[in-house]
Design a protein around this motif. Sequence first.
Motif, PDB file in Angstrom:
ATOM      1  N   PRO A  79       4.502  -7.063   0.874  1.00  0.00           N
ATOM      2  CA  PRO A  79       4.277  -7.392  -0.532  1.00  0.00           C
ATOM      3  C   PRO A  79       3.463  -6.302  -1.204  1.00  0.00           C
ATOM      4  CG  PRO A  79       3.800  -9.271   0.864  1.00  0.00           C
ATOM      5  CD  PRO A  79       3.965  -8.088   1.770  1.00  0.00           C
ATOM      6  N   ALA A  80       3.704  -6.116  -2.491  1.00  0.00           N
ATOM      7  CA  ALA A  80       2.960  -5.130  -3.270  1.00  0.00           C
ATOM      8  C   ALA A  80       2.664  -5.695  -4.650  1.00  0.00           C
ATOM      9  CB  ALA A  80       3.770  -3.839  -3.387  1.00  0.00           C
ATOM     10  N   PRO A  81       1.585  -5.271  -5.269  1.00  0.00           N
ATOM     11  CA  PRO A  81       1.246  -5.765  -6.609  1.00  0.00           C
ATOM     12  C   PRO A  81       2.372  -5.502  -7.590  1.00  0.00           C
ATOM     13  CG  PRO A  81      -0.586  -4.567  -5.661  1.00  0.00           C
ATOM     14  CD  PRO A  81       0.580  -4.345  -4.735  1.00  0.00           C
ATOM     15  N   GLY A  82       2.784  -6.530  -8.307  1.00  0.00           N
ATOM     16  CA  GLY A  82       3.837  -6.372  -9.298  1.00  0.00           C
ATOM     17  C   GLY A  82       5.236  -6.336  -8.728  1.00  0.00           C
ATOM     18  N   LYS A  83       5.371  -6.418  -7.420  1.00  0.00           N
ATOM     19  CA  LYS A  83       6.688  -6.393  -6.786  1.00  0.00           C
ATOM     20  C   LYS A  83       6.780  -7.548  -5.809  1.00  0.00           C
ATOM     21  CE  LYS A  83       6.782  -1.309  -6.673  1.00  0.00           C
ATOM     22  NZ  LYS A  83       6.935  -0.131  -5.781  1.00  0.00           N
ATOM     23  N   GLU A  84       8.017  -7.904  -5.502  1.00  0.00           N
ATOM     24  CA  GLU A  84       8.166  -8.898  -4.453  1.00  0.00           C
ATOM     25  C   GLU A  84       7.809  -8.282  -3.114  1.00  0.00           C
ATOM     26  OE1 GLU A  84      12.021 -10.588  -4.193  1.00  0.00           O
ATOM     27  OE2 GLU A  84      11.505 -11.938  -2.556  1.00  0.00           O
ATOM     28  N   ARG A  85       8.389  -7.120  -2.834  1.00  0.00           N
ATOM     29  CA  ARG A  85       8.097  -6.389  -1.614  1.00  0.00           C
ATOM     30  C   ARG A  85       8.319  -4.916  -1.869  1.00  0.00           C
ATOM     31  NH1 ARG A  85      11.751 -10.346   2.163  1.00  0.00           N
ATOM     32  NH2 ARG A  85      10.354 -12.153   2.111  1.00  0.00           N
ATOM     33  N   GLU A  86       7.633  -4.084  -1.117  1.00  0.00           N
ATOM     34  CA  GLU A  86       7.873  -2.651  -1.187  1.00  0.00           C
ATOM     35  C   GLU A  86       8.299  -2.150   0.178  1.00  0.00           C
ATOM     36  OE1 GLU A  86       4.469  -0.273  -2.041  1.00  0.00           O
ATOM     37  OE2 GLU A  86       3.311  -1.020  -0.337  1.00  0.00           O
ATOM     38  N   GLY A  87       9.142  -1.139   0.165  1.00  0.00           N
ATOM     39  CA  GLY A  87       9.584  -0.554   1.416  1.00  0.00           C
ATOM     40  C   GLY A  87       8.499   0.320   2.004  1.00  0.00           C
TER      41      GLY A  87
END
Length: 120
Positions: free
Chosen positions: A39-47
């Motif tokens: 998970p990342a701020p503002g995103k569902e998930r980041e690669g």
Amino acid sequence: QVLLVGSGGGLVQPGGSLRLSCSASGYTLRYACVGWFRPAPGKEREGVSWISSKTGNTYYADSVKGRFTIARDNAKNMVYLERNALSPEDTGIYYCAGADRGCTARFEYWGQGTQVTVSS
């Protein structure tokens, strides 16, 4: 039925290391692009990282370059993410995922996530 399982999470001190594992049943990882996400701020998930099936090319997010290494063990049908020099910013739930059509396509299959906590 395809099942991906991410494991290896836990509590580690800053500067420490941890290896995450992604295993699969009903699915051959060597023929898929396999990635790790968080998970990342503002995103569902980041690669965080992924490894392609055909060329073995790898990708790393800028925040983990030089610290994380992704690798396959085709004999065991597993993909590992070796994580060194961990910092509290690396804390989170890490998900492994598989994409049949390459690393730029949608990841169709997802593991359940493994929690990593970096704290003293």
